[in-house]
Design a protein around this motif. Structure first.
Motif, PDB file in Angstrom:
ATOM      1  N   UNK A  68       0.858  -1.189   0.000  1.00 28.57           N
ATOM      2  CA  UNK A  68       0.000   0.000   0.000  1.00 28.57           C
ATOM      3  C   UNK A  68       0.887   1.229   0.000  1.00 28.57           C
ATOM      4  N   UNK A  69       0.570   2.174  -0.845  1.00 27.66           N
ATOM      5  CA  UNK A  69       1.170   3.497  -0.797  1.00 27.66           C
ATOM      6  C   UNK A  69       0.107   4.402  -0.206  1.00 27.66           C
ATOM      7  N   UNK A  70       0.357   4.874   1.006  1.00 25.29           N
ATOM      8  CA  UNK A  70      -0.602   5.737   1.710  1.00 25.29           C
ATOM      9  C   UNK A  70      -0.099   7.168   1.591  1.00 25.29           C
ATOM     10  N   UNK A  71      -0.920   8.014   0.998  1.00 23.77           N
ATOM     11  CA  UNK A  71      -0.508   9.372   0.661  1.00 23.77           C
ATOM     12  C   UNK A  71      -1.472  10.382   1.275  1.00 23.77           C
ATOM     13  N   UNK A  72      -0.923  11.456   1.859  1.00 25.52           N
ATOM     14  CA  UNK A  72      -1.729  12.566   2.373  1.00 25.52           C
ATOM     15  C   UNK A  72      -0.907  13.843   2.303  1.00 25.52           C
ATOM     16  N   UNK A  73      -1.494  14.880   1.702  1.00 28.26           N
ATOM     17  CA  UNK A  73      -0.801  16.162   1.581  1.00 28.26           C
ATOM     18  C   UNK A  73      -1.800  17.293   1.765  1.00 28.26           C
ATOM     19  N   UNK A  74      -1.409  18.284   2.564  1.00 24.96           N
ATOM     20  CA  UNK A  74      -2.269  19.435   2.821  1.00 24.96           C
ATOM     21  C   UNK A  74      -1.880  20.640   1.974  1.00 24.96           C
ATOM     22  N   UNK A  75      -0.703  20.580   1.311  1.00 25.12           N
ATOM     23  CA  UNK A  75      -0.268  21.743   0.538  1.00 25.12           C
ATOM     24  C   UNK A  75       0.761  21.330  -0.515  1.00 25.12           C
ATOM     25  N   UNK A  76       1.042  22.264  -1.402  1.00 28.07           N
ATOM     26  CA  UNK A  76       2.049  22.026  -2.432  1.00 28.07           C
ATOM     27  C   UNK A  76       1.452  21.401  -3.678  1.00 28.07           C
ATOM     28  N   UNK A  77       2.321  20.944  -4.542  1.00 25.25           N
ATOM     29  CA  UNK A  77       1.931  20.329  -5.811  1.00 25.25           C
ATOM     30  C   UNK A  77       1.601  18.864  -5.550  1.00 25.25           C
ATOM     31  N   UNK A  78       0.345  18.583  -5.284  1.00 25.58           N
ATOM     32  CA  UNK A  78      -0.095  17.248  -4.862  1.00 25.58           C
ATOM     33  C   UNK A  78       0.189  16.204  -5.942  1.00 25.58           C
ATOM     34  N   UNK A  79      -0.060  16.536  -7.199  1.00 23.80           N
ATOM     35  CA  UNK A  79       0.198  15.577  -8.285  1.00 23.80           C
ATOM     36  C   UNK A  79       1.676  15.201  -8.342  1.00 23.80           C
ATOM     37  N   UNK A  80       2.546  16.208  -8.220  1.00 22.40           N
ATOM     38  CA  UNK A  80       3.992  15.947  -8.237  1.00 22.40           C
ATOM     39  C   UNK A  80       4.403  15.108  -7.031  1.00 22.40           C
ATOM     40  N   UNK A  81       3.865  15.422  -5.864  1.00 19.10           N
ATOM     41  CA  UNK A  81       4.199  14.684  -4.647  1.00 19.10           C
ATOM     42  C   UNK A  81       3.783  13.225  -4.765  1.00 19.10           C
ATOM     43  N   UNK A  82       2.583  12.969  -5.285  1.00 18.58           N
ATOM     44  CA  UNK A  82       2.105  11.600  -5.444  1.00 18.58           C
ATOM     45  C   UNK A  82       2.945  10.852  -6.475  1.00 18.58           C
ATOM     46  N   UNK A  83       3.269  11.500  -7.581  1.00 18.57           N
ATOM     47  CA  UNK A  83       4.109  10.875  -8.612  1.00 18.57           C
ATOM     48  C   UNK A  83       5.488  10.523  -8.058  1.00 18.57           C
ATOM     49  N   UNK A  84       6.065  11.424  -7.274  1.00 24.99           N
ATOM     50  CA  UNK A  84       7.372  11.157  -6.648  1.00 24.99           C
ATOM     51  C   UNK A  84       7.302   9.947  -5.714  1.00 24.99           C
ATOM     52  N   UNK A  85       6.246   9.863  -4.928  1.00 28.39           N
ATOM     53  CA  UNK A  85       6.088   8.731  -4.008  1.00 28.39           C
ATOM     54  C   UNK A  85       5.920   7.424  -4.778  1.00 28.39           C
TER      55      UNK A  85
END
Length: 109
Positions: A68-85
């Motif tokens: 499982x990749x569990x992702x949560x972000x409150x700010x920033x470039x969410x698409x980029x953060x998810x792609x990086x993860x």
């Protein structure tokens, strides 16, 4: 206060390694701490941080494993953060745990 973007993605894979062997390899080669924890629903899992916004959990699921990749972000470039993860998981973590025959799947309930 902003809205938090969150999701859980999952992949199924085969590996000849046990969870203990996966943990040893990740501890030797990953910059942050990995640990084995217990899920009351899915048994033991190997868990670690991928990025500040994402963590991975590797569960045994019959003859295969599910990560499982569990992702949560409150700010920033969410698409980029998810792609990086996702990239860190697929390109760096899965090879360390001897993953083969990898495909997307639904997260465990």
């Amino acid at each position: 206060m902003g809205k938090t973007a969150s999701t859980t993605l999952a992949w199924s894979f085969k590996s000849e390694l046990s969870q203990d062997e996966m943990l040893r390899r990740l501890d030797e080669r990953w910059p942050s701490v990995w640990a084995i924890s217990d899920s009351h629903h899915h048994g033991d899992y190997v868990a670690g941080k991928l990025t500040p916004e994402a963590a991975a959990r590797i569960y045994e699921d019959g003859p295969r494993f599910v990560v499982h990749l569990r992702f949560a972000s409150a700010s920033g470039d969410v698409k980029r953060q998810l792609l990086e993860a996702q990239q860190r998981l697929i390109v760096e973590v899965l090879p360390l745990v001897g993953a083969s025959d990898v495909w997307p799947t639904e997260p465990l309930d």
